[in-house]
Write a protein that holds these residues in place. Structure first.
Motif, PDB file in Angstrom:
ATOM      1  N   ASN A   6      10.335  21.355  35.438  1.00  0.00           N
ATOM      2  CA  ASN A   6       9.518  22.511  35.821  1.00  0.00           C
ATOM      3  C   ASN A   6      10.385  23.737  36.107  1.00  0.00           C
ATOM      4  O   ASN A   6      10.005  24.871  35.772  1.00  0.00           O
ATOM      5  N   ALA A   7      11.560  23.514  36.712  1.00  0.00           N
ATOM      6  CA  ALA A   7      12.458  24.633  37.004  1.00  0.00           C
ATOM      7  C   ALA A   7      12.992  25.250  35.715  1.00  0.00           C
ATOM      8  O   ALA A   7      13.091  26.476  35.600  1.00  0.00           O
ATOM      9  N   LEU A   8      13.322  24.410  34.751  1.00  0.00           N
ATOM     10  CA  LEU A   8      13.821  24.913  33.470  1.00  0.00           C
ATOM     11  C   LEU A   8      12.724  25.647  32.709  1.00  0.00           C
ATOM     12  O   LEU A   8      12.978  26.670  32.048  1.00  0.00           O
ATOM     13  N   LEU A   9      11.504  25.146  32.789  1.00  0.00           N
ATOM     14  CA  LEU A   9      10.372  25.815  32.150  1.00  0.00           C
ATOM     15  C   LEU A   9      10.117  27.179  32.770  1.00  0.00           C
ATOM     16  O   LEU A   9       9.896  28.172  32.065  1.00  0.00           O
ATOM     17  N   GLU A  10      10.140  27.228  34.082  1.00  0.00           N
ATOM     18  CA  GLU A  10       9.874  28.480  34.792  1.00  0.00           C
ATOM     19  C   GLU A  10      10.914  29.548  34.448  1.00  0.00           C
ATOM     20  O   GLU A  10      10.590  30.727  34.279  1.00  0.00           O
ATOM     21  N   ALA A  11      12.177  29.125  34.291  1.00  0.00           N
ATOM     22  CA  ALA A  11      13.260  30.075  34.045  1.00  0.00           C
ATOM     23  C   ALA A  11      13.432  30.417  32.567  1.00  0.00           C
ATOM     24  O   ALA A  11      14.239  31.280  32.220  1.00  0.00           O
ATOM     25  N   GLY A  12      12.710  29.738  31.684  1.00  0.00           N
ATOM     26  CA  GLY A  12      12.757  30.076  30.268  1.00  0.00           C
ATOM     27  C   GLY A  12      13.979  29.582  29.527  1.00  0.00           C
ATOM     28  O   GLY A  12      14.381  30.186  28.519  1.00  0.00           O
ATOM     29  N   ILE A  13      14.597  28.465  29.987  1.00  0.00           N
ATOM     30  CA  ILE A  13      15.741  27.921  29.256  1.00  0.00           C
ATOM     31  C   ILE A  13      15.518  26.477  28.813  1.00  0.00           C
ATOM     32  O   ILE A  13      16.398  25.873  28.204  1.00  0.00           O
ATOM     33  N   PHE A  14      14.318  25.945  29.071  1.00  0.00           N
ATOM     34  CA  PHE A  14      14.023  24.577  28.630  1.00  0.00           C
ATOM     35  C   PHE A  14      14.095  24.459  27.108  1.00  0.00           C
ATOM     36  O   PHE A  14      14.515  23.443  26.562  1.00  0.00           O
ATOM     37  N   GLY A  15      13.685  25.515  26.399  1.00  0.00           N
ATOM     38  CA  GLY A  15      13.640  25.483  24.938  1.00  0.00           C
ATOM     39  C   GLY A  15      14.994  25.368  24.267  1.00  0.00           C
ATOM     40  O   GLY A  15      15.066  25.173  23.042  1.00  0.00           O
ATOM     41  N   TYR A  16      16.098  25.491  25.030  1.00  0.00           N
ATOM     42  CA  TYR A  16      17.431  25.321  24.468  1.00  0.00           C
ATOM     43  C   TYR A  16      17.776  23.854  24.258  1.00  0.00           C
ATOM     44  O   TYR A  16      18.797  23.542  23.640  1.00  0.00           O
TER      45      TYR A  16
END
Length: 447
Positions: A121-131
Motif C-alpha cells: 500500500n505504501a508503494l502504491l500510494e507513492a507511485g513506485i509500485f509499478g517499477y
C-alpha cells in the motif's frame, strides 16, 4: 553463507568506452518527461492536465487496468505537455521543473513493523509500485497478484553495464531497507556476482552467480533457483536501483528517483558516471561528450537491450547506461568479409581477432546481413544458460503454437534473455521483438 551457482553458457562482449569510477557534475536544464512505454504492459491513463502544478511524488498517470497503480512525477514543477501519438496513445508527460523542489511527504516508516500488505500500500500510494515486474509475461506487475517469491538481481554484466556496487556506495542502508520491505511481501532472493560486497545483506537469500553474461539477468536467476510454472507468479527486479527507490521512500518518507548512470561507449570522450533523475532530458549529459563529425547511435540503455534515442530524449525509468557507439553507415571496408578483420569481434572465430584474447572492441550498430531462414545450429543454446530449448521456443512463437510455447517454458523467459542469442543469430532475426510479441499474445489469451 551465500549459495554459489556456476553457469557454463553465455558470452562476454568486451567493448571500448567503459565508464571510469568517477562522477561528473551536471546542471539540469529543468526538462523532464515520464514515458509510459518504460513500464511494459501498462496502459496509461493520464491524471494531470497541461499547466497543472505537481510535486515530486504526485501521480502523473495510472495503470488503466489497475488504477491503484500510480506513477509518480520525479520532480516538482509544471506539466508542460501531454504528448500523444497515433490513436491518442500517450507517449510521454513533459514537466518543467521548479527552481526550488518540493516533495510529497508520505511519512517515514520502520519497515520492521510493517506487514506485506502495508508495504504494498505504501508503494502504491507513492507511485513506485509499478517499477516492480513479474514473470510470467515480463511486465509491470499489479497488486492483485500474489507472488510465490521476489527476485532481485544486483549483478549487471551486459556490455559496458554500469557497476551497481559503485552506485550503492554510501546507500547501503537504503538498499537494506528496500530488501527488508520486499521480504515482508514474499521470500526474497538476491543475486550478486563473485566478490560482491552485498553478500552480507539481511532478510534475503543471497546467491552468487559465477559465469558469463547473461548471468545477471533476473530471468536466468529465477530459472536456476525457483522456476515459474503455469499458474505461478514471481515478482522480479532486474534493475537494483528500484530497491534504492523503495528504501529511500521508507527512510525519508519522500520519493527520490535519482539513479547513477554510466555515460559510456567508444564514441564518448570521457566515459564516467553521473547522477540523474528518471525522465531527465539527455541533452545536458550529451552536449560536447562525443565527436559529431560522423554519425553515432545513442542508446537509452546498453547495446543489447537498450533503445535508440537522441539528445532530445529522456532517461528511461530502468536505464542505467547511456551508450554512444558508431552508427557504421559510413564504414568502407575493402574486400569486406574476406579480410582478416582484427578489429572486429567474432563469436565463431570467423576473424583472426579471436587470437587477441579479451581485447576491447569499438563495434558499430550495423546488423551486417539481412534476415534469412532460421538456422537450427544450436547458436541460441550456447549463450542461453536456462533449462529451455531456445530455438524450438522461437519457432513455436513464430508459428503461434501456444501449447508448444507453454511446454517449452515461455512462462520463464523475458525478451532480454534472448538478447545475446539475437547478437549471435546467423538468421538475423529480431528475437527480443518475437519473444515480446509472443508473451503479449499469450497474456491476452490467458486474460
Amino acid at each position: 553463507m551465500a549459495n554459489v551457482i556456476k553457469l557454463r553458457k553465455g558470452l562476454d562482449i568486451h567493448l571500448q568506452g567503459r565508464a571510469e569510477e568517477k562522477k561528473i557534475q551536471l546542471k539540469s536544464n529543468g526538462k523532464y518527461a515520464l514515458v509510459p512505454d518504460d513500464f511494459e504492459g501498462v496502459t496509461p491513463k493520464v491524471v494531470v492536465r497541461e499547466g497543472d502544478k505537481v510535486k515530486a511524488g504526485d501521480a502523473l498517470f495510472v495503470n488503466k487496468q489497475y488504477p491503484q497503480v500510480k506513477f509518480a512525477s520525479p520532480v516538482s514543477g509544471t506539466v508542460r505537455e501531454v504528448v500523444r501519438g497515433e490513436r491518442r496513445k500517450v507517449l510521454c508527460i513533459k514537466i518543467d521543473a521548479d527552481d526550488r523542489q518540493e516533495s510529497v511527504d508520505f511519512g517515514r516508516r520502520d519497515v520492521g513493523t510493517l506487514t506485506g500488505e502495508q508495504v504494498v500500500n505504501a508503494l502504491l500510494e507513492a507511485g513506485i509500485f509499478g517499477y516492480i515486474n513479474q514473470l510470467p509475461y515480463a511486465v509491470s506487475t499489479n497488486p492483485e497478484t500474489k507472488p510465490k517469491a521476489i527476485f532481485v538481481s544486483a549483478l549487471r554484466d551486459k556490455p559496458l553495464a554500469a557497476d551497481f556496487e559503485f552506485e550503492v556506495k554510501g546507500q547501503e542502508q537504503d538498499f537494506q531497507t528496500g530488501l527488508t520491505a520486499l521480504s515482508k511481501i514474499a521470500k526474497t532472493y538476491l543475486g550478486v556476482g563473485e566478490g560482491s560486497v552485498l553478500t552480507n545483506m539481511k532478510d534475503v537469500e543471497v546467491n552468487i552467480f559465477e559465469g558469463k553474461c547473461p548471468a545477471g539477468n533476473v530471468g536466468v536467476q529465477v530459472n536456476h533457483l525457483d522456476p515459474v510454472n503455469k499458474g505461478e507468479v514471481v515478482w522480479t527486479i532486474g534493475d537494483p536501483t528500484v530497491v534504492l527507490f523503495i528504501g529511500r521512500l521508507f527512510n525519508t518518507g519522500k520519493v527520490n528517483l535519482t539513479r547513477t548512470v554510466a555515460l559510456c561507449g567508444s564514441e564518448v570522450s570521457n566515459p564516467a558516471y553521473v547522477d540523474m533523475l528518471v525522465g531527465e532530458e539527455l541533452s545536458t549529459l550529451l552536449s560536447n561528450s562525443y565527436d559529431t563529425s560522423h554519425q553515432v547511435r545513442i542508446i537509452n540503455g546498453n547495446v543489447l537491450t537498450g533503445k535508440p534515442t537522441t539528445k532530445d530524449g529522456y532517461l528511461g525509468a530502468h536505464t542505467s547506461e547511456i551508450t554512444v557507439i558508431p552508427e557504421g553507415n559510413d564504414a568502407d571496408e575493402m574486400l569486406g568479409w574476406i579480410m582478416p578483420r582484427l578489429k572486429q569481434f567474432s563469436v565463431n572465430r570467423s576473424y583472426f581477432s579471436w587470437l587477441c584474447g579479451k581485447k576491447a572492441y569499438a563495434l558499430d550498430a550495423r546488423v551486417k546481413g539481412g534476415e534469412r531462414r532460421i538456422i537450427m545450429s544450436g547458436e541460441y543454446d550456447s549463450v542461453l544458460p536456462m533449462d529451455i530449448y531456445g530455438e524450438y521456443l522461437i519457432k513455436a512463437i513464430i508459428t503461434g503454437d501456444i501449447d508448444r510455447q507453454e511446454a517449452l517454458g515461455i512462462y520463464e523467459v523475458a525478451p532480454e534473455d534472448f538478447a545475446l542469442a539475437e547478437f549471435v543469430d546467423s538468421s538475423k532475426l529480431e528475437l527480443q521483438r518475437i519473444v515480446r510479441e509472443g508473451l503479449n499474445i499469450l497474456r491476452k489469451e490467458n486474460a
